[in-house]
Design an enzyme around this catalytic site. Structure first.
Site: not given
Ligand code: T68
Length: 796
Positions: A348, A527-528, A533, A635, A639
């Site tokens: 990811h 988003k985070r 970002k 994602t 949406k």
């Molecule tokens: C997200 N990753 C991607 N990670 O940033 C996003 N990481 O682009 C993508 O759409 C999504 O994954 C689904 O594929 C994350 O959300 C985390 O949340 C995370 C959590 C713990 C450790 C590392």
């Protein structure tokens, strides 16, 4: 089910399950009674699915994920079981407010962001598609922290969704698995016995996940850590109460909290323990089930597919080899082959700081046998590929991405661009050795939650226009296209959006005491909070825009509400400064009598799944502005498009595919490409150069530096300003000018009749982004799994 049957079921549960009388019931009691009444309807289709999986000897998919960001479940279940009329009718009959009851449910925040939400969408899609599957994760006592603002600063509070009884889970005390850590290894030839020094128990809790129309139900099994030995009665009797409770507290720590970090590996022993804890428990459960049905372990890959959601469950490789080789006596190379054919891995992220690596010392201490097996897996890999480079172990660290790759028969990226970059960057060497292993499965979202449930107005319009088939065949949305020429359809499309905006404006007024004009552009970035970002780029553009309006307040500006939502990792100082700056900018702009008619900033605290469901249907503009090459997929972007918002975005992650599908003219593109970013980064003066060329940018940064937004502490944002001027790794300055241009293009387009056409094209052409399509892809390309045959709808 009729409303009156539902009412009787609710009253029954109120009295006999909750022990409450109608006259003293609180909203909590009613919500629980409704949940139990709905849950009763889930059980039969759920059991039916389990029985059919066994009877048909169907291949099962096991989805291993540290996170399942499921949010609220009541409305989801009601919708999928088609119980809306019954539930609403019953609530009305009982004199209760249905919406209020739904809102009372705590939002299960067992995830950080996209990765966890993807897992939740996948669970729903696997049930809708009748793909026999089971999700495995951790039942965190505290999910992601609750965010509050104090003087604009983020304050984290523990989240305690389990303070109230959780209506959806079934405790499984009989599913209790011993998990060990530490200790020593006794080698017997090539095999070994592992004698852990610390033991605890993983106890299962099952939540049924029901698919569309109740046609299939899978299980989400979350593990809770329990002590092996209860509390110490001897110590207790001596009066040493704290010591008596200690073993229990220590064991329970493992499922206590979700790590609130989506970028940096915590380097914490506890995190590695959590990862092993849930992976090992899940594998043992999977093998137990397999062995109850089959007696030949060689058939494991034919009957089970185990997906590792990111590297968090990467220890599954060595653990499965250990179970097969050490515990079942299988030859080592054969065990590796069987494990690999069973396992697959989703990546990811390409951010180097987010790729997990564990110190060999730590790994050797906690999992001594696994470290030995990792060395052997590595040697075997070198032998098989003729490579002389040690891959999974380097500089005293075990590299979990590489380990996952080596132990998986397929490795997938989450968007076309991301998959391509995986092949060219992080997994370049491994890809050359295994050119067919990497595949792409572009992410998707479940249309049941992210359109049908969250946007009833638009959903009704769609169903009235093209029928209901779109709900589980989202590509049917393209049947809307011919209607985009029809003015009455467009009017109704615009009216649905407008009504959603009015609702949101009312919520802002009531809950946040901020009034906004629903005629404004609702411009949303949720988003985070992360530098890649680029919320700070969005803020700089906001500030520059504000300064321009101030220069000339009567120039007929297009009104805009900038809406932000998101949490910063507690240890990520820069992200927390962005949070604070957003709040400080909001304070100044919202109270500026010269400009506030045209520009407001709203930042509701504690962004979560439920808030997303509220904001997305009301959005006009979706901000997807990451530095190209950094956002694996996204994602949220899908949406928004599905709900008729236009995207302003870079060519990053799935934005590329969204733009291809909705067409360039319905997408506001700006910024450098991933390649251009890499090229530009070589020029160390990129930020200074960009600032020198753009006086608006220079002025915005200077305004931040000057203390205009923090008069009580003028130096507060020197850090941000300096970072942007001297460092700017994420290319905020170099992309700013083009971002500004695109934003003004948005101003020019908004409010014109064509805007609604553009928005409607976004909805009509987003059908491909259903997670049903994604899951079909995994089933065909990775899992080699088929849906259960001849499944019928349980609910109509
Ligand atoms: C997200 N990753 C991607 N990670 O940033 C996003 N990481 O682009 C993508 O759409 C999504 O994954 C689904 O594929 C994350 O959300 C985390 O949340 C995370 C959590 C713990 C450790 C590392």
């Amino acid at each position: 089910m009729t409303p009156s049957e539902m009412k009787n079921a609710i009253l029954h549960h109120l009295v006999y399950t909750l022990g409450k009388d109608v006259s003293t019931a609180h909203i909590y009691d009613w919500r629980m009674a409704l949940s139990f009444a709905v849950r009763d309807q889930i059980v039969d289709p759920w059991f039916g699915a389990t029985r059919r999986s066994y009877a048909g000897k169907l291949k099962r998919v096991y989805y291993l994920s540290m996170e399942f960001l499921i949010g609220r479940l009541l409305k989801d279940a009601i919708i999928n079981l088609r119980l809306e009329d019954a539930a609403l009718g019953a609530m009305n009959d009982l004199g209760l407010n249905y919406e209020q009851i739904l809102e009372d449910e705590p939002d299960a925040a067992l995830g950080n962001g996209g990765l966890g939400r993807l897992a939740a969408c996948f669970m729903e899609s696997m049930s809708t598609l009748a793909c026999p599957a089971m999700g495995y994760g951790i039942r965190y006592e505290h999910g992601l922290f609750r965010q509050r603002f104090e003087d604009g600063r983020q304050v984290e509070e523990p989240e305690d969704w389990l303070n109230q009884r959780h209506a959806w889970e079934f405790e499984r005390p009989e599913v209790a698995i011993d998990i060990g850590f530490g200790g020593h290894v006794q080698e017997i030839g090539k095999r070994a016995n592992w004698y852990p020094s610390e033991m605890l128990i993983a106890m299962g809790h099952d939540t049924p996940v029901i698919g569309w129309k109740g046609r299939w139900g899978n299980t989400l099994r979350l593990w809770e850590a329990r002590p092996m030995h209860g509390f110490d009665l001897q110590r207790f009797n001596r009066g040493d109460y704290a010591a008596a409770a200690e073993p229990e507290a220590l064991a329970r720590t493992l499922s206590r909290v979700l790590y609130p970090d989506d970028t940096t590996e915590q380097g914490k022993e506890l995190r590695l323990k959590q990862e092993f804890f849930f992976t090992a428990a899940s594998l043992r459960d999977i093998l137990r089930r397999f062995e109850s049905e089959y007696n030949d372990l060689k058939r494991l890959p034919q009957k089970a597919a185990i997906q590792m959601n990111d590297t968090h469950p990467a220890i599954a490789g060595p653990e499965l080899v250990r179970l097969l080789h050490d515990e079942r006596g299988m030859d080592f190379e054969e065990a590796v082959g069987i494990a690999r054919n069973t396992l697959s891995y989703t990546n990811h992220t390409l951010l180097p700081e987010a790729l997990e690596r564990w110190d060999e010392g730590l790994m050797g201490r906690l999992l001594p046998r696994h470290l030995q097996l990792i060395y052997r897996i590595n040697e075997l890999h070198m032998k098989d590929t003729g490579s002389r480079k040690v891959t999974a172990v380097e500089d005293g660290h075990v590299k979990m991405g590489e380990l996952s790759f080596i132990m998986a028969h397929k490795v997938n990226g989450v968007s076309a661009l991301h998959t391509d970059l995986m092949k060219k960057t992080v997994f370049k060497d491994l890809h050359e050795q295994h050119p067919t292993r990497i595949v792409n499965e572009t992410n998707g979202v479940t249309p049941r939650r992210w359109l049908l449930s969250c946007n009833p107005r638009l959903s009704s319009l769609i169903t009235e226009t093209i029928g209901e088939g779109w709900v589980d065949n989202l590509e049917q949305l393209e049947r809307l296209e011919p209607h985009i020429k029809d003015s009455s359809f467009l009017e109704r499309f615009a009216a649905a959006k407008r009504a959603n905006k009015v609702d949101l404006a009312r919520w802002f007024a009531d809950d946040l005491k901020i009034s906004v004009d629903p005629e404004s552009i609702f411009d949303v970035q949720i988003k985070r909070i992360h530098e890649y970002k680029r919320q700070h780029m969005n803020l700089l553009e906001t500030i520059a825009h504000w300064l321009e309006i101030r220069d000339n307040p009567n120039a007929g500006w297009v009104p805009r509400v900038k809406i932000f939502g998101g949490k910063a990792a507690p240890g990520y100082v820069f992200a927390k400064e962005i949070v604070r700056l957003t709040n400080d900018v909001a304070k100044v702009l919202n109270s500026d009598p010269l400009t506030s008619r045209y520009l407001k900033v709203v930042y509701p605290p504690n962004y979560n799944v439920s808030l997303a469901e509220r904001l997305i249907p009301a959005a006009d503009l979706s901000e997807q502005i990451s530095t190209a090459g950094k956002e694996a997929s996204g994602t949220g972007n899908m949406k928004f498009a599905l709900n008729g918002a236009l995207t302003i975005g870079t060519l990053d992650g799935a934005n590329v595919e969204i733009r291809d599908l909705v067409k360039a003219e319905n997408f506001f593109l700006f910024g450098m490409t991933a390649e251009e970013v890499m090229e530009r980064r070589k020029d160390s003066g990129h930020a200074a150069e960009a600032i020198a060329k753009d006086s608006r940018l220079a002025r915005a940064i200077e305004t931040v530096r000057s203390g205009r937004f923090s008069p009580e502490e003028p130096g507060r944002y020197h850090g941000i300003a300096d970072n942007l001027t001297h460092h700017d790794y994420f290319m905020v300055c170099s992309d700013f000018t083009d971002f500004w241009r695109a934003q003004r293009e948005v101003d020019g387009a908004f409010g014109k009749p064509n805007w609604t056409c553009m928005a409607a094209y976004n909805t009509a052409r987003s059908g491909w982004f259903s997670s049903d399509r994604t899951i079909r892809g995994y089933m065909a390309d990775i899992w080699n799994a088929a849906p259960a045959p001849e499944v019928e709808d349980a609910a109509e």
